[in-house]
Design an enzyme around this catalytic site. Sequence first.
Site, PDB file in Angstrom:
ATOM      1  N   ARG A 134     -58.653  12.013 -61.413  1.00 49.99           N
ATOM      2  CA  ARG A 134     -59.596  13.035 -60.997  1.00 49.99           C
ATOM      3  C   ARG A 134     -60.382  12.497 -59.812  1.00 49.99           C
ATOM      4  O   ARG A 134     -60.687  11.305 -59.742  1.00 49.99           O
ATOM      5  CB  ARG A 134     -60.551  13.413 -62.133  1.00 49.99           C
ATOM      6  N   HIS A 177     -53.559  17.408 -53.894  1.00 47.27           N
ATOM      7  CA  HIS A 177     -53.541  17.555 -55.359  1.00 47.27           C
ATOM      8  C   HIS A 177     -52.205  18.137 -55.820  1.00 47.27           C
ATOM      9  O   HIS A 177     -52.136  19.165 -56.487  1.00 47.27           O
ATOM     10  CB  HIS A 177     -54.698  18.441 -55.828  1.00 47.27           C
ATOM     11  N   GLU A 207     -62.424  19.919 -53.594  1.00 38.49           N
ATOM     12  CA  GLU A 207     -61.087  20.388 -53.245  1.00 38.49           C
ATOM     13  C   GLU A 207     -61.119  21.884 -52.931  1.00 38.49           C
ATOM     14  O   GLU A 207     -61.751  22.643 -53.666  1.00 38.49           O
ATOM     15  CB  GLU A 207     -60.106  20.116 -54.393  1.00 38.49           C
TER      16      GLU A 207
END
Length: 317
Positions: free
Chosen positions: A232, A280, A261
Site C-alpha cells: 500500500r 497500481h 492515486e
Amino acid sequence: MRTYQPTILVYSPNQAEAYAKCVRNHGFKKVKAAATLEEARKNLPGTEIILGWKFPIEILDESIAASVLWYQSIGAGVDDLISDTSNLEHMTITRIVDQFGTYISEYVFTYLLFILKDVSRMRQAQVERRWDPFIPELLAGKTIGVAGLGSIGAEIVRKARAFDMNVHGLSFSGRQAQLVDRHFTSEEWIEFVKGLDYLVLTLPLTDATKHLINRDILLAMNPRAYLINVGRGALINEGDLVSVMSLGHLQGAILDVFETEPLPEDHVLYTMPNVYTTSHLSGPSTTRGVCQFFVDNLQRYIDNQPLLGVVNRERGY
C-alpha cells in the site's frame, strides 16, 4: 434456479455491470449494479450482500444499509472499510485472498531482472548498432527481504528460491517464519533491513504500518539496496523517501502504489532517474477471478460455512 436468492449489490466505478453479469451467470438473479453514489443510494435498501470496490462507505452508516450483512471487497486492501469514517460492526467484511501472488511476484522479478541485467543498456546498444559486451550481475547469492509473508509474500519467496537468493522475511504473526532463511519480528526492522539487497513491501495498511518506512528505516538500509513497494502506498513516508534518495542513499526504488492515486503529474517521483513508477497494476483484480472467488464464498455463505478472507478488524486485514 437456485432456491435461496440473496439480494446482492455490485459496486464498481468502472466494471459494476461486468461483475454483476458474471454473478448472474452463476445462477444468482437478484443482483443489482451501481457505479455512482446516487445509484448506490438507490439500490442499497434491502441489499444483503455487497461486492464492492471504492464503495462510498459514508452511506454504510445510514439506515438504508441496515440490511447489509456481508461486504466482499473486490480487492485485497480493506483499509478504507475499517477506517474511523465508517462503523461496519454489524456486517462481515471479506477480502480477496490467494489471487494476486502470481501477478505481483512476476512484476517484482520483471523489474529486478530488468535492472540487474541492465536491459536498458542492451537495448540502447541495439538502437545505436553498437557492439557492447559486458557481464551482467546475478540474482543468485543476493539477499531479498520480504515484509509481509501472506499469500503474496509467500509467492515472492518461492520465486526468489528459484533464483538461488538468500531470503529473509518479516511478519507480525510469525506463522510463516519457516518459509525464509531468517525471520524478523515487527520490533526488528532495523536489523531486518540493514543486510538486504532488495526490500519488498507486501504489507497491508493499518494504523501500525502507516509510514512505517520512514527516514530512520531508509537510512538503515544498505546504500546500494533497492526498495520495492507492491503493498500500500502509505506504508512509505514519501517525503522521507525523496529526501533520502536525493542524498544518494539507495540505488533505486520500484513503486507501484502511492499515498495519492493517481500519482499527481507534478510529483517529483516521476522525475527521479533511479525511481520506477507504475500505475497500481502489479496485482490486477480480474473480472473472472474476482467473480469466481465471490461465487465460491457466496455458496459458503448460503451453506452457513466459514467465509474465506474474513477481515480481522483489530488486526486491520
